[in-house]
Structure formats: C-alpha cells, structure tokens
Motif scaffolding. Structure first.
Motif, PDB file in Angstrom:
ATOM      1  N   LYS A  96      15.605   6.116  -5.230  1.00 59.50           N
ATOM      2  CA  LYS A  96      14.541   6.997  -4.740  1.00 59.50           C
ATOM      3  C   LYS A  96      13.263   6.240  -4.387  1.00 59.50           C
ATOM      4  O   LYS A  96      12.363   6.798  -3.756  1.00 59.50           O
ATOM      5  CB  LYS A  96      14.225   8.061  -5.797  1.00 59.50           C
ATOM      6  N   LEU A  97      13.148   4.994  -4.816  1.00 60.67           N
ATOM      7  CA  LEU A  97      11.937   4.221  -4.559  1.00 60.67           C
ATOM      8  C   LEU A  97      11.930   3.688  -3.140  1.00 60.67           C
ATOM      9  O   LEU A  97      12.957   3.250  -2.616  1.00 60.67           O
ATOM     10  CB  LEU A  97      11.834   3.063  -5.556  1.00 60.67           C
ATOM     11  N   SER A  98      10.766   3.725  -2.509  1.00 58.42           N
ATOM     12  CA  SER A  98      10.626   3.244  -1.134  1.00 58.42           C
ATOM     13  C   SER A  98       9.273   2.578  -0.961  1.00 58.42           C
ATOM     14  O   SER A  98       8.395   2.689  -1.827  1.00 58.42           O
ATOM     15  CB  SER A  98      10.753   4.410  -0.150  1.00 58.42           C
ATOM     16  N   SER A  99       9.096   1.911   0.170  1.00 59.92           N
ATOM     17  CA  SER A  99       7.823   1.232   0.436  1.00 59.92           C
ATOM     18  C   SER A  99       6.679   2.249   0.526  1.00 59.92           C
ATOM     19  O   SER A  99       5.545   1.942   0.144  1.00 59.92           O
ATOM     20  CB  SER A  99       7.912   0.411   1.721  1.00 59.92           C
ATOM     21  N   CYS A 100       6.960   3.457   1.020  1.00 57.66           N
ATOM     22  CA  CYS A 100       5.915   4.493   1.114  1.00 57.66           C
ATOM     23  C   CYS A 100       5.395   4.878  -0.273  1.00 57.66           C
ATOM     24  O   CYS A 100       4.185   5.036  -0.474  1.00 57.66           O
ATOM     25  CB  CYS A 100       6.462   5.732   1.821  1.00 57.66           C
ATOM     26  N   ILE A 101       6.309   5.039  -1.238  1.00 55.69           N
ATOM     27  CA  ILE A 101       5.921   5.391  -2.609  1.00 55.69           C
ATOM     28  C   ILE A 101       5.099   4.254  -3.225  1.00 55.69           C
ATOM     29  O   ILE A 101       4.081   4.493  -3.883  1.00 55.69           O
ATOM     30  CB  ILE A 101       7.164   5.696  -3.459  1.00 55.69           C
ATOM     31  N   LEU A 102       5.537   3.026  -3.006  1.00 57.36           N
ATOM     32  CA  LEU A 102       4.832   1.867  -3.570  1.00 57.36           C
ATOM     33  C   LEU A 102       3.425   1.742  -2.982  1.00 57.36           C
ATOM     34  O   LEU A 102       2.459   1.464  -3.705  1.00 57.36           O
ATOM     35  CB  LEU A 102       5.629   0.593  -3.301  1.00 57.36           C
ATOM     36  N   LYS A 103       3.298   1.941  -1.665  1.00 59.50           N
ATOM     37  CA  LYS A 103       1.982   1.864  -1.021  1.00 59.50           C
ATOM     38  C   LYS A 103       1.065   2.966  -1.527  1.00 59.50           C
ATOM     39  O   LYS A 103      -0.139   2.744  -1.742  1.00 59.50           O
ATOM     40  CB  LYS A 103       2.135   1.955   0.497  1.00 59.50           C
ATOM     41  N   ASP A 104       1.617   4.163  -1.726  1.00 58.21           N
ATOM     42  CA  ASP A 104       0.814   5.274  -2.241  1.00 58.21           C
ATOM     43  C   ASP A 104       0.288   4.960  -3.633  1.00 58.21           C
ATOM     44  O   ASP A 104      -0.875   5.240  -3.946  1.00 58.21           O
ATOM     45  CB  ASP A 104       1.667   6.544  -2.274  1.00 58.21           C
ATOM     46  N   TYR A 105       1.141   4.362  -4.472  1.00 63.74           N
ATOM     47  CA  TYR A 105       0.721   3.987  -5.827  1.00 63.74           C
ATOM     48  C   TYR A 105      -0.390   2.945  -5.775  1.00 63.74           C
ATOM     49  O   TYR A 105      -1.383   3.045  -6.502  1.00 63.74           O
ATOM     50  CB  TYR A 105       1.931   3.444  -6.596  1.00 63.74           C
ATOM     51  N   MET A 106      -0.230   1.931  -4.912  1.00 62.77           N
ATOM     52  CA  MET A 106      -1.256   0.885  -4.808  1.00 62.77           C
ATOM     53  C   MET A 106      -2.561   1.447  -4.251  1.00 62.77           C
ATOM     54  O   MET A 106      -3.653   1.068  -4.681  1.00 62.77           O
ATOM     55  CB  MET A 106      -0.746  -0.262  -3.929  1.00 62.77           C
ATOM     56  N   ASN A 107      -2.464   2.373  -3.290  1.00 62.51           N
ATOM     57  CA  ASN A 107      -3.670   3.027  -2.761  1.00 62.51           C
ATOM     58  C   ASN A 107      -4.460   3.719  -3.874  1.00 62.51           C
ATOM     59  O   ASN A 107      -5.689   3.775  -3.855  1.00 62.51           O
ATOM     60  CB  ASN A 107      -3.293   4.080  -1.709  1.00 62.51           C
ATOM     61  N   ARG A 108      -3.728   4.229  -4.841  1.00 58.74           N
ATOM     62  CA  ARG A 108      -4.348   5.036  -5.896  1.00 58.74           C
ATOM     63  C   ARG A 108      -4.943   4.195  -7.016  1.00 58.74           C
ATOM     64  O   ARG A 108      -5.982   4.566  -7.583  1.00 58.74           O
ATOM     65  CB  ARG A 108      -3.288   5.993  -6.447  1.00 58.74           C
ATOM     66  N   TYR A 109      -4.307   3.056  -7.327  1.00 53.38           N
ATOM     67  CA  TYR A 109      -4.728   2.324  -8.530  1.00 53.38           C
ATOM     68  C   TYR A 109      -5.279   0.919  -8.284  1.00 53.38           C
ATOM     69  O   TYR A 109      -5.967   0.390  -9.136  1.00 53.38           O
ATOM     70  CB  TYR A 109      -3.550   2.238  -9.511  1.00 53.38           C
ATOM     71  N   TYR A 110      -5.001   0.321  -7.149  1.00 53.85           N
ATOM     72  CA  TYR A 110      -5.493  -1.033  -6.884  1.00 53.85           C
ATOM     73  C   TYR A 110      -6.878  -0.958  -6.236  1.00 53.85           C
ATOM     74  O   TYR A 110      -7.098  -1.344  -5.099  1.00 53.85           O
ATOM     75  CB  TYR A 110      -4.501  -1.798  -6.000  1.00 53.85           C
ATOM     76  N   ARG A 111      -7.821  -0.434  -6.997  1.00 58.09           N
ATOM     77  CA  ARG A 111      -9.194  -0.246  -6.539  1.00 58.09           C
ATOM     78  C   ARG A 111     -10.092  -1.343  -7.113  1.00 58.09           C
ATOM     79  O   ARG A 111      -9.850  -1.813  -8.225  1.00 58.09           O
ATOM     80  CB  ARG A 111      -9.731   1.114  -7.004  1.00 58.09           C
ATOM     81  N   PRO A 112     -11.141  -1.743  -6.399  1.00 55.53           N
ATOM     82  CA  PRO A 112     -12.020  -2.821  -6.891  1.00 55.53           C
ATOM     83  C   PRO A 112     -12.581  -2.562  -8.281  1.00 55.53           C
ATOM     84  O   PRO A 112     -12.661  -3.468  -9.107  1.00 55.53           O
ATOM     85  CB  PRO A 112     -13.133  -2.876  -5.835  1.00 55.53           C
ATOM     86  N   GLU A 113     -12.976  -1.317  -8.564  1.00 57.43           N
ATOM     87  CA  GLU A 113     -13.575  -1.010  -9.864  1.00 57.43           C
ATOM     88  C   GLU A 113     -12.556  -1.077 -11.003  1.00 57.43           C
ATOM     89  O   GLU A 113     -12.935  -1.079 -12.181  1.00 57.43           O
ATOM     90  CB  GLU A 113     -14.252   0.364  -9.845  1.00 57.43           C
ATOM     91  N   ARG A 114     -11.263  -1.143 -10.679  1.00 59.19           N
ATOM     92  CA  ARG A 114     -10.207  -1.245 -11.684  1.00 59.19           C
ATOM     93  C   ARG A 114      -9.655  -2.677 -11.772  1.00 59.19           C
ATOM     94  O   ARG A 114      -8.635  -2.901 -12.421  1.00 59.19           O
ATOM     95  CB  ARG A 114      -9.065  -0.273 -11.353  1.00 59.19           C
ATOM     96  N   ILE A 115     -10.311  -3.627 -11.086  1.00 62.10           N
ATOM     97  CA  ILE A 115      -9.815  -5.003 -11.026  1.00 62.10           C
ATOM     98  C   ILE A 115     -10.825  -5.957 -11.666  1.00 62.10           C
ATOM     99  O   ILE A 115     -12.031  -5.850 -11.447  1.00 62.10           O
ATOM    100  CB  ILE A 115      -9.566  -5.437  -9.564  1.00 62.10           C
ATOM    101  N   THR A 116     -10.307  -6.879 -12.460  1.00 57.81           N
ATOM    102  CA  THR A 116     -11.107  -7.980 -13.013  1.00 57.81           C
ATOM    103  C   THR A 116     -10.487  -9.298 -12.572  1.00 57.81           C
ATOM    104  O   THR A 116      -9.292  -9.515 -12.756  1.00 57.81           O
ATOM    105  CB  THR A 116     -11.147  -7.923 -14.550  1.00 57.81           C
ATOM    106  N   ILE A 117     -11.307 -10.160 -11.967  1.00 65.41           N
ATOM    107  CA  ILE A 117     -10.858 -11.503 -11.614  1.00 65.41           C
ATOM    108  C   ILE A 117     -11.283 -12.432 -12.751  1.00 65.41           C
ATOM    109  O   ILE A 117     -12.461 -12.517 -13.086  1.00 65.41           O
ATOM    110  CB  ILE A 117     -11.473 -11.985 -10.289  1.00 65.41           C
ATOM    111  N   SER A 118     -10.312 -13.095 -13.348  1.00 64.60           N
ATOM    112  CA  SER A 118     -10.577 -13.980 -14.488  1.00 64.60           C
ATOM    113  C   SER A 118     -10.184 -15.409 -14.110  1.00 64.60           C
ATOM    114  O   SER A 118      -9.177 -15.628 -13.437  1.00 64.60           O
ATOM    115  CB  SER A 118      -9.772 -13.517 -15.702  1.00 64.60           C
ATOM    116  N   GLY A 119     -10.999 -16.366 -14.535  1.00 60.46           N
ATOM    117  CA  GLY A 119     -10.699 -17.766 -14.241  1.00 60.46           C
ATOM    118  C   GLY A 119     -11.060 -18.675 -15.396  1.00 60.46           C
ATOM    119  O   GLY A 119     -12.026 -18.433 -16.116  1.00 60.46           O
ATOM    120  N   VAL A 120     -10.252 -19.716 -15.598  1.00 63.86           N
ATOM    121  CA  VAL A 120     -10.523 -20.731 -16.632  1.00 63.86           C
ATOM    122  C   VAL A 120     -10.527 -22.100 -15.964  1.00 63.86           C
ATOM    123  O   VAL A 120      -9.658 -22.407 -15.148  1.00 63.86           O
ATOM    124  CB  VAL A 120      -9.465 -20.682 -17.756  1.00 63.86           C
TER     125      VAL A 120
END
Length: 512
Positions: free
Chosen positions: A222-246
C-alpha cells in the motif's frame, strides 16, 4: 656499559649474569609499596584532577526555526547530521512502515543528484560516508567527512532531507529490500526487534509509541511515493529539524545551513499541520503465537524458545527520575546465559545473579529502559523453552516485586551508578555518539546538558530514589508481550494476580 653488553652477547651466560648484576645495582629503598596510594604534587594537581564544568556546545536558531548546534573537537574528521522530530510514532494517519521505508530511501535521488551512486561518489570525494536511522521519535540523517569539507556535507544533507525525488522505481526497490529484511529477522535467535515492537504496542495500544517501527508485511503493497512525500511535507519542517555537528567551526556550520537549508527552496511544501498527540500509556497484553518451531533454511532448526517482555510505565527524558531509571536498569542488568562480562550485564547485576546464574533453563534475561519526550517504558525481556513459560513469568515478576520488598544495598547501588557513569563516558568518547547526544538534547529539550552535568545527575541517585520509582512503576498497569509457542503461557489476569499477591506478601513481611 654498552660495550660490555655487546661483548657479552657472544656468551649467553655472561649476558644473563650482567642483566642480574644491573638489576641488583638499582636501589628499591625509596620506592613505596603497592599498598600505599601514589601522589606527587609535582605530577598531579587538584586543578588537573577536578572535573571542569565547561560547555563547549554552541547553539543558534535560524530565522526559519532551524536549530544549529555544534561542538569543537579534534582530529581530521567531522560528523554532521540532521535530526528531525519525525518517526513511527507520527504514522497514525498513514499506513504503518512509512518511516521504515524512508530510512531505506535516504541519500537516494534528489533534485540535484541523480541517484544514490552519484551521492556516494560525491561523499567519497569529501572523504566520508553517510547513514540514516529512523526511530520511534526521531529521524537521523548523518554524514562524516574531512573537517574542511563542511560545505559539501551540509549540501548533501539538505538535498536528502528537503529535496528528495522519491522515484517510483526506488520505492519499489526498497520495498523488496524491506521484505527481505523482515524475512531475515525471523531467523534471528533472539527476535529482539519484533519483541520490542510488540511490547510498545501493548503498552501504548493504538497510539503514538505503540505504532510499529518495523513495516508490517501487509502494509508494504500500500505504500507509494505519494504517501511518502505527503508524510515528509507534514513532518520535515525547519522548526522540527536540528543540525548537529562535532569537530566543526560553529560560524562556518551556521553559514552553510543558511545557504542550503534557508536560501535554497525545498521541494516539499508544508500544507498539513503535524500530529501533536501525546503518548497515552494503556498497558495490556499482546501475543504472537507460533505453534511450530522456526526453521533456518538450509542450516538447522533454531532453538525452540518463548520470548517474553514484561513492562511498566517509566519516565520521560525530561523527568529527573530518568536518571534513577537508568541506574535501576544497570542494577538489574542481565544478558544472555552464555555471557557474564561487560558493564551493566555482568556477574554482579541482579538478573544475572538471581536469574541466569540460578535458573539453568533461562536462555536470556535483560532489563531495558526506553525514554521518550512524553513517556517512558521499563521492561524485562526474557526467553526460555515454551514448557517453562509459566516459571519464566514467575521468576521475572518475582524480580520486580523484590524491588519493593528488599532494601537496595549500598554496594550494589554504588556499583550500578559507577557502571552507568562509565558507559556514559565511554560512549561519549565517540564523535558519532557525541553528535547524536547534542542533537537529541537540543531537539527534545531545547538545551544541552554537558557530560559533567549528566555524570552528577547519576551520582545524585540514592537508594531511596530507586525504592520510590520502583513503587511508582509497579503501581502502573502491567504490559506483557510474548512470541513463540504460547500454549502454556499464563493469562493476563493470572500474571496480574501473581504480581498483586507477591507485592502484598512482600509489603507485609517488609513491615514485620
């Protein structure tokens, strides 16, 4: 002396005699015995020995809400990654397994890179490699490379996080990869990933942390590229991302994060608000009855075992009791019946001395402590032959009730604290672990606690704390998961009665 030694080589007896004569010429009168602690103010000083409370982590929030955190280090290589507040706990509106397949599709084709092979070649030029791991509460995309290639690494990270193309051909290929992985997991002797999924599903029935991390087999088609893109649209937001470096310069990292994560427009468009459900601990029981022994193709029959997890509600990672649960986890320890070594699961932990060392029929028994932003789960996983299923449950419930019926001895608590601190410090020596620690703390807490602060929090745990959290834990609803031939497995009510009876008896004798 050198001439003497050279000449004596021709005569072995003379050479040996010379060595002993040299040893006898050394005076041992001023050397202290080994029973006396050595201290020399010229060699050591209190300033050197005392731990320094220095915060090396720098933290910046960009205009779009993206967080950037870094720490100076040493060496030729750096580790940089994106930690995203996304994972299987957010799949309530999707077919299960979205996170699992996104993990497989990381660092594949993007707007500016044609395929995974092109990205791999580009990373090789930078002297590095990349990896992705997606958990229940966090998605981590990371890359390591030479420290002077920060720009290239941040560029590739921004491409795979914000501008993936998710081609249909790639999705289908990774779906086949997941089918193979699920099939392979069934031939693991311990079934640990499946049991962990099952106990979370029992503890958080139908919500957030109870949603499967492993892709259910019936969801793959049942999984498709459309479902995956919709999920990323919803959760891969800048305010939900932390860039970490060492081992990177903070100003340089911020500059390139602005260039690639702010100025370059992402492919994904954020139209739907993320799910903000809070984890609801429910308790309960889930069984996966498998009447026939598992056969490993072309090799031999695997050991016929029943795998059981018995759990209670724990502490979230913002709760100060998290450190007490971490120490309790080490104190119980455990492992496989074949192994007595290693910090936290060695011969002094309770599950080894009381269970594995005395019950010859027990194949494994180990404690697990899972902490998340809004919930926690404390579990003991054990395995034995199906004929011993009832006895296995009795033994593990007995270990739980002993937490409130018997005092915690000063020596075992001190040992558990030192083992926990030792594992913490040993793990933080790794650049990759430090990168994840910084990113997870900033993402989950909004600030970073140094290793010294974590060390002191563990040191502050007392026997009274362990007794208090044990009583609180055992007052929560029971969660049970079991996989294997469960014909002899007790019912949920029987396990509850067993716990209540033992707890009542323990408290009665404790008062007496």
């Amino acid at each position: 002396m050198a001439a003497k030694v050279l000449k004596s080589k021709s005569n072995p007896l003379q050479f040996i005699s010379l060595i002993f004569s040299c040893k006898r010429s050394v005076s041992f009168d001023k050397i202290p015995p080994l029973t006396v602690p050595f201290f020399n103010e010229n060699v050591f000083s209190k300033n050197v020995l005392s731990a320094q409370k220095i915060k090396n982590v720098k933290f910046t929030t960009l205009q779009n809400g993206l967080k950037v955190a870094s720490e100076d280090s040493f060496g030729q290589f750096c580790t940089i990654g994106a930690l995203i507040d996304a994972g299987s706990r957010y799949e309530i509106d999707y077919e299960g397994g979205v996170s699992h397949i996104l993990e497989k599709l990381a660092f594949h084709s993007t707007a500016n890179y044609e395929s995974n092979e092109v990205i791999v070649k580009e990373l090789e030029k930078l002297g590095g490699h990349a990896d992705c791991q997606i958990f229940r509460d966090c998605s981590i995309y990371a890359a390591s490379a030479f420290k002077y290639n920060v720009e290239g690494v941040v560029n590739i990270l921004s491409e795979t996080v914000l501008r993936p193309t998710l081609k249909d051909s790639e999705v289908e290929e990774q779906k086949q990869s997941i089918l193979f992985e699920l099939d392979s997991l069934n031939y693991r002797p311990d079934l640990e990933p499946q049991l962990t999924d099952l106990i979370h599903a029992a503890a958080f029935n139908g919500n957030t942390l109870g949603l499967p991390k492993l892709c259910p087999q019936n969801s793959i088609s049942k999984l498709s590229s459309c479902i995956l893109k919709d999920y990323m649209n919803r959760y891969y937001r800048p305010e939900r991302i932390t860039i970490s470096g060492v081992n990177v310069n903070h100003e340089e990292l911020v500059k390139y994060c602005k260039k690639f994560f702010v100025d370059n427009a992402p492919i994904i468009k954020h139209r739907i608000d993320p799910d903000r459900s809070i984890a609801q601990y429910t308790g309960g029981i889930l069984k996966d009855h498998r009447p026939e022994p598992r056969l490993q193709p072309g090799i031999t029959q695997l050991p016929e075992l029943v795998h059981v997890a018995i759990a209670f509600e724990g502490a979230n990672y913002a709760d100060k009791d998290m450190f007490s649960f971490a120490v309790l986890n080490t104190l119980l320890g455990g492992g496989g019946s074949f192994s007595a070594g290693g910090p936290g699961k060695g011969m002094y932990s309770r599950l080894y001395t009381n269970v594995l060392n005395r019950k010859h029929w027990m194949f494994s028994s180990a404690a697990f402590n899972h902490s998340y932003a809004d919930a926690g789960l404390f579990a003991i996983h054990s395995s034995a032959h199906p004929s011993e299923a009832k006895d296995l449950v009795k033994v593990i419930t007995n270990e739980y009730t002993r937490l409130i019926s018997e005092p915690f001895h000063e020596v075992e608590v001190a040992r558990a604290k030192k083992q926990t601190q030792s594992m913490l410090m040993m793990n933080l020596e790794s650049r990759v672990v430090r990168f994840e620690d910084i990113g997870r703390q900033i993402l989950g807490l909004g600030f970073h606690k140094s290793a010294q602060e974590l060390y002191e929090s563990i040191e502050a745990v007392t026997s009274d704390d362990l007794r208090r959290i044990s009583e609180k834990m055992l007052s929560s609803k029971l969660s049970v998961a079991a996989i294997g031939n469960l014909e002899n497995f007790p019912s949920y009510e029987e396990i509850q009665k067993l716990l209540i009876k033992k707890s009542f008896t323990s408290k009665f004798f404790a008062r007496s």
